[in-house]
Motif scaffolding. Sequence first.
Motif, PDB file in Angstrom:
ATOM      1  N   UNK A 110       0.804  -1.212   0.000  1.00 40.20           N
ATOM      2  CA  UNK A 110       0.000   0.000   0.000  1.00 40.20           C
ATOM      3  C   UNK A 110       0.831   1.253   0.000  1.00 40.20           C
ATOM      4  N   UNK A 111       0.160   2.356   0.226  1.00 40.91           N
ATOM      5  CA  UNK A 111       0.791   3.673   0.359  1.00 40.91           C
ATOM      6  C   UNK A 111       0.378   4.212   1.714  1.00 40.91           C
ATOM      7  N   UNK A 112       1.329   4.768   2.451  1.00 41.94           N
ATOM      8  CA  UNK A 112       0.956   5.189   3.803  1.00 41.94           C
ATOM      9  C   UNK A 112       1.998   6.098   4.436  1.00 41.94           C
ATOM     10  N   UNK A 113       1.521   6.907   5.355  1.00 49.33           N
ATOM     11  CA  UNK A 113       2.336   7.625   6.329  1.00 49.33           C
ATOM     12  C   UNK A 113       1.642   7.415   7.665  1.00 49.33           C
ATOM     13  N   UNK A 114       2.407   6.952   8.650  1.00 48.99           N
ATOM     14  CA  UNK A 114       1.824   6.483   9.911  1.00 48.99           C
ATOM     15  C   UNK A 114       2.471   7.181  11.098  1.00 48.99           C
ATOM     16  N   UNK A 115       1.661   7.500  12.087  1.00 47.21           N
ATOM     17  CA  UNK A 115       2.154   7.898  13.405  1.00 47.21           C
ATOM     18  C   UNK A 115       1.501   6.976  14.423  1.00 47.21           C
ATOM     19  N   UNK A 116       2.315   6.245  15.142  1.00 43.06           N
ATOM     20  CA  UNK A 116       1.835   5.243  16.097  1.00 43.06           C
ATOM     21  C   UNK A 116       2.383   5.555  17.484  1.00 43.06           C
ATOM     22  N   UNK A 117       1.491   5.733  18.448  1.00 43.69           N
ATOM     23  CA  UNK A 117       1.909   5.993  19.824  1.00 43.69           C
ATOM     24  C   UNK A 117       1.757   4.722  20.645  1.00 43.69           C
ATOM     25  N   UNK A 118       2.863   4.305  21.264  1.00 48.25           N
ATOM     26  CA  UNK A 118       2.887   3.148  22.155  1.00 48.25           C
ATOM     27  C   UNK A 118       2.722   3.666  23.579  1.00 48.25           C
TER      28      UNK A 118
END
Length: 649
Positions: free
Chosen positions: A126-134
């Motif tokens: 896919x195509x993506x930009x991600x921000x993931x908070x742990x």
Amino acid sequence: MCGIAGALTIRDFTSYQQALSRMTRAIAHRGPDADGHWYDSEAGIALGHRRLSIIDLTEAGAQPMLSVSGRYVLVFNGEIYNHLKTRKQLEREQKAPAWRGHSDTETTLAAIEIWGLEKTLQASTGMFAIALWDRAERVLSLARDRIGEKPLYYGLQGGALLFASELKAIKQAPGFKGEINRDVLALYFQYNAVPDPYCIYHGLHKLQPGTILRISAEDVHKASLPEPQAYWSLVDICQRGLDNPFQGSAAEAVAELERLFAQSIAEQTIADVPLGAFLSGGVDSSAVVAMMQAQSSQRVKTFTIGFTEQGFNEAEYAKAVALHLGTEHHELMVSPQQAMAVIHNMARIFDEPFADNSQIPTFLVCKLARQHVTVSLSGDAGDELFGGYNSYRYARKIFQVKSQLPAWLWERAAAFIKSQPEQVWDRRLAWAGSLLPSQANGQRLHKLASLLSARSALAVFQGLNNQWPLESGLLAGSNPLITAYSPNFTGLPKGMNDANRMMALDILNYMPADILVKVDRAAMANSLETRMPLLDPRILEFSQSLPLAMKMRGGQGKWILRQLLYRRVPNTLIERPKTGFAIPLGAWLRGPLRSWGGALLSEQALAQSGLFNPQPVLQKWQQHQTGSHDWGTALWNILMLQAWLVENR
């Protein structure tokens, strides 16, 4: 397709919490359907999301989204095309949650919880930009797709880590400093854009494609960010292609490409909103539309634009392909006034200086498509994967001829050519008349002379499209990054031939810096999602395993893609000289754009910017106005930078 923004800060969290709504509002065009925020004041994290609803239009697909356990919070821009396959795999492993909806965001978040972020991204197409908070580890992870279809800016400003899909959002944050990074200007003039990982502003960067950046509050406190880590590498893919080349016949290669292409189209035509495709009538877009129509029981909606100026209208070719395939075709004939009306918006839309003038027709065709659909497929990447650009052939040919001559001879030849002004060569070449190619002129001859000093075909290739080389004396001050920016030039496997190296360099540099930026910003300014089936990683990997003869043959590129297309569209509808998505820029700068361009390129305006030595620019402007040269492309570089400076004062 959406927009994301946020901050991780160690102080004054309230001001960032208040700013988040301004940040997301600044990129509302990327997601007009919803505005979502999530905060943790104790941890100092704020996440924002603008939603363009494509898959699962209900609240079950809303963001920011929390994982089932509550450990992870995700904001996500893009599409994961194979997420249904991931769902089934999680279910087979008996690790799937009780699904709340059918969005790819929910699937991705569930996979991250089970497999971790890196493995999930490696499994995702896919195509993506991600921000993931742990929330357990208190670590923010930023990630970007393999080639860089979706943008992601980040940097330390005012004691906070800021990130967003576009600079417009970051500018709304407390402590933003808009100090121009003069060091990147030489790169801008080489690539017509500011390439990754650089940014026009000091302290900000673009996350490089195929990487993950993990940041903690401690990193912010120390004002020192770790280096992004790669989860995918084109260099590795190129090496794998060398180690395991395709062994089948040409017919088997075409069949395998058709299988992969059909799979990509099937995944990328999944949407809960109307969907269509751009159609220029060229090889790439026609192949995409032909495959879409073959899989669809409905008439595919197709879109093209044309210009009234002779030599710049390809709409008739697109119409012929559409008629043959039976699509529901939409065409817009653009007048000079319509096209020029959007020029003044380019600096605002693109955020950074951006000088690929096909940005104008791209914006207009996106505007046309958005009147009928929410998603449009594009044929981009065919040239880079299968050798379509003429520069791949020209660079090798120029270097081959040069290599057959003694060094003293070509050095003297170059010196002799440069000793005579371009106008003198124009007169001499005109006298020679039909003995020479029609496009021969003094400007091209001087360009050739400058390339004769190149020590490799790759160096010729890099110089072909550079409108303002360092020796032009354009920029005031030193420009160290032009020599420092070379890791992708030397890092490719040694066993690659020159043509495949050029293609790989374009995938690494030209695609993310120019093509993908152009399409993303032009589409998102119209709240339109675009998808590129040819950038499917399986097709990309297959392309790297093919022998060069299956890409470039008989003086043409994209041989294998043409064979696939001709199974559905007669070659008589496709074969014609390659022109690109061009506008009559040179004529416009001498006519209706002359006043606008003259104001931006006046000696006073150039001096006021403090970035240029005005004389080289003034000389080209004068030569262009007299008609002795066509400096439209070179002048557009300066005009877009000057327009950007005016927009951002």
